[in-house]
Scaffold this motif. Structure first.
Motif, short mmCIF file in Angstrom:
data_model
loop_
_atom_site.label_atom_id
_atom_site.label_comp_id
_atom_site.label_asym_id
_atom_site.label_seq_id
_atom_site.Cartn_x
_atom_site.Cartn_y
_atom_site.Cartn_z
N VAL A 64 2.48 2.01 8.41
CA VAL A 64 3.16 1.69 7.17
C VAL A 64 2.99 2.86 6.21
CG1 VAL A 64 1.14 0.41 6.30
CG2 VAL A 64 3.37 0.07 5.24
N VAL A 65 4.09 3.24 5.56
CA VAL A 65 4.06 4.28 4.53
C VAL A 65 4.27 3.60 3.19
CG1 VAL A 65 5.19 6.35 3.64
CG2 VAL A 65 4.83 6.09 6.10
N LEU A 66 3.22 3.56 2.40
CA LEU A 66 3.22 2.88 1.10
C LEU A 66 3.61 3.86 0.00
CD1 LEU A 66 -0.28 1.32 1.74
CD2 LEU A 66 1.87 0.06 1.89
N GLU A 71 2.32 -2.63 -2.86
CA GLU A 71 2.74 -2.76 -1.46
C GLU A 71 1.56 -3.03 -0.53
OE1 GLU A 71 5.06 0.72 -0.57
OE2 GLU A 71 6.54 0.25 -2.11
N VAL A 72 0.36 -2.66 -0.94
CA VAL A 72 -0.82 -2.98 -0.13
C VAL A 72 -0.92 -4.49 0.06
CG1 VAL A 72 -3.33 -2.85 -0.01
CG2 VAL A 72 -2.03 -0.90 -0.90
N GLU A 73 -0.75 -5.23 -1.04
CA GLU A 73 -0.82 -6.69 -0.97
C GLU A 73 0.40 -7.28 -0.27
OE1 GLU A 73 0.00 -10.75 -1.94
OE2 GLU A 73 1.12 -9.09 -2.85
N ARG A 77 0.40 -9.85 2.86
CA ARG A 77 0.97 -11.19 2.71
C ARG A 77 2.14 -11.41 3.67
NH1 ARG A 77 4.57 -12.61 -1.62
NH2 ARG A 77 3.72 -10.86 -2.81
N TRP A 78 2.97 -10.40 3.84
CA TRP A 78 4.18 -10.57 4.65
C TRP A 78 3.93 -10.37 6.14
CZ3 TRP A 78 8.25 -7.49 1.29
CH2 TRP A 78 8.56 -8.25 0.15
N THR A 79 2.93 -9.57 6.49
CA THR A 79 2.73 -9.27 7.92
C THR A 79 1.42 -9.81 8.47
OG1 THR A 79 1.53 -7.15 7.72
CG2 THR A 79 3.95 -7.10 7.48
N GLY A 80 0.47 -10.17 7.58
CA GLY A 80 -0.84 -10.61 8.04
C GLY A 80 -1.73 -9.46 8.46
N ARG A 81 -1.33 -8.21 8.19
CA ARG A 81 -2.11 -7.03 8.58
C ARG A 81 -2.51 -6.26 7.34
NH1 ARG A 81 1.81 -4.39 13.08
NH2 ARG A 81 -0.04 -3.16 13.62
N ARG A 82 -3.75 -5.77 7.31
CA ARG A 82 -4.27 -5.03 6.16
C ARG A 82 -4.04 -3.54 6.37
NH1 ARG A 82 -10.27 -7.02 6.59
NH2 ARG A 82 -9.67 -6.58 8.75
N PRO A 83 -3.29 -2.89 5.45
CA PRO A 83 -3.03 -1.46 5.58
C PRO A 83 -4.33 -0.65 5.61
CG PRO A 83 -1.57 -2.42 3.95
CD PRO A 83 -2.59 -3.48 4.29
N GLY A 84 -4.41 0.25 6.55
CA GLY A 84 -5.59 1.10 6.69
C GLY A 84 -6.69 0.50 7.53
N ARG A 85 -6.60 -0.81 7.79
CA ARG A 85 -7.64 -1.50 8.56
C ARG A 85 -7.05 -2.11 9.83
NH1 ARG A 85 -10.46 -4.14 3.11
NH2 ARG A 85 -10.97 -2.10 2.21
N PRO A 88 -2.39 1.43 10.82
CA PRO A 88 -2.48 2.74 10.18
C PRO A 88 -1.57 2.82 8.96
CG PRO A 88 -2.27 2.98 12.55
CD PRO A 88 -2.02 1.54 12.25
N ALA A 89 -2.03 3.52 7.93
CA ALA A 89 -1.26 3.56 6.69
C ALA A 89 -1.45 4.90 5.99
CB ALA A 89 -1.69 2.42 5.77
N LEU A 90 -0.39 5.31 5.31
CA LEU A 90 -0.40 6.47 4.42
C LEU A 90 0.20 6.02 3.09
CD1 LEU A 90 1.02 9.04 6.97
CD2 LEU A 90 -1.29 9.12 6.02
N TYR A 91 -0.24 6.64 2.00
CA TYR A 91 0.26 6.28 0.68
C TYR A 91 0.87 7.53 0.04
CZ TYR A 91 0.51 4.40 -4.06
OH TYR A 91 0.97 3.96 -5.28
N VAL A 92 2.17 7.47 -0.26
CA VAL A 92 2.85 8.59 -0.90
C VAL A 92 2.75 8.45 -2.41
CG1 VAL A 92 5.01 9.86 -1.14
CG2 VAL A 92 4.46 8.74 1.02
N GLU A 93 2.21 9.48 -3.06
CA GLU A 93 2.17 9.50 -4.52
C GLU A 93 3.28 10.42 -5.02
OE1 GLU A 93 2.25 8.69 -7.76
OE2 GLU A 93 0.41 7.71 -7.04
N HIS A 94 4.33 9.81 -5.57
CA HIS A 94 5.48 10.58 -6.04
C HIS A 94 5.27 11.18 -7.42
CE1 HIS A 94 8.28 9.31 -2.87
NE2 HIS A 94 7.75 8.11 -2.96
#
Length: 323
Positions: A64-66, A71-73, A77-85, A88-94
């Protein structure tokens, strides 16, 4: 790779979805911020697929690219999966930090399980991310081609909500120049600016164009003599890069990442609006000088912000986080 990612910033996302992956875009019934689905005014490939939010719990994805803290929550809530745990997850800071820039703590500071990916080195320098891992992937832009004619002796500006974002967006700088030369403002919420300036000296030289589709916007921008980027505080506006790729010479404030990305031969950066106004008047009188600066701007932007480099940088990060 199947990537869950929200449609947040249309221009950035247009470059992001050009890759070799499948892009899953959450969709909510009203196409609000939590689920806009596919863009309506950008040209995206078929690999960018809308997925109703209620179907995400039963949808497979690899990463997931946040792009927003909330979007973390939403993912959990929508997938039942915790980003980063759990995934795999990355967070884009625009964005660059807003208030108290030098001391601003990032919302994901100290999240060692989530890498914060900044769109400029300026962003990474100013955000305090604590112990969170960070990376920089500079912007990528799909090359719109050289569209410059400069036929209209006027300046172009691209900005959304110029009245609400008055000083941040440099709307006062726009009006200073509009008191002396014609200026066309493009974007969402620009009708408010027309109403506010009606009957003023600046208003007499100001035209506004509300939210044109991207292809039409590129066509129209190329007709102007130069591009004005008046922002006091922004990460690095994609509108600036797009204007340079179109072949427009640049007038801008020497703020945030602009000095690193607008070479001297491509335009004029000055903290003095009168210097910008004098340059605009000179370019209106001497169109060949403006054209030469615009060619230099295009050369610099294509070299630095090509979508192939952008995709290669993202592929490296995505492979790293999912390995």
């Amino acid at each position: 790779m199947r990537i869950l990612v929200w449609h947040v910033h249309g221009s950035w996302m247009t470059a992001f979805v050009q890759g070799r992956h499948d892009y899953l875009l959450p969709l909510v019934p009203d196409r609000g911020p939590d689920g806009r689905g596919r863009a309506r005014t950008w040209d995206w490939p078929a690999s960018a697929v809308e997925v109703p939010a209620e179907d995400l719990r039963h949808t497979d994805f690899d990463v997931v690219v946040l792009q927003r803290p909330e979007e973390v929550e939403l993912v959990e809530r929508w997938t039942g999966r915790r980003p980063g745990r759990d995934v795999p997850a990355l967070y884009v800071e625009h964005d660059a930090p807003r208030a108290g820039a030098a001391d601003s703590r990032h919302p994901l500071a100290d999240r060692k399980d989530l890498k914060v990916v900044h769109v400029t080195a300026f962003n990474r320098l100013y955000w305090d991310c604590g112990d969170a891992p960070t990376a920089v992937v500079e912007h990528g832009v799909v090359d719109p081609g050289y569209r410059y004619t400069g036929a209209s002796p006027s300046l172009a500006v691209s900005v959304n909500e110029p009245v609400r974002r008055w000083r941040t967006a440099g709307t006062d700088v726009v009006l200073h120049l509009a008191a002396g030369v014609p200026v066309a403002v493009h974007g969402m919420g620009v009708l408010d600016l027309a109403e506010r300036t009606h009957g003023t000296p600046a208003g007499a030289n100001l035209t506004v164009h509300e939210d044109l589709p991207q292809a039409r916007l590129h066509e129209v921008l190329g007709t102007h003599r130069a591009y004005l980027h008046p922002y006091r505080w922004t990460s690095l506006g994609l509108s600036l890069i797009e204007a340079m790729m179109l072949g427009l010479p640049v007038l801008a404030l020497p703020a945030t990442a602009a000095p690193e990305n607008v070479p001297r031969e491509a335009g004029v950066l000055s903290s003095d609006p009168d210097v910008l106004l004098a340059t605009a008047r000179r370019w209106i009188a001497e169109p060949e000088e403006a054209r030469a600066a615009g060619l230099a701007a295009r050369e610099a932007a294509v070299a630095a912000f090509g979508v192939h480099r952008f995709q290669a940088d993202w592929d490296r990060l995505l492979t790293e986080v999912t390995s």
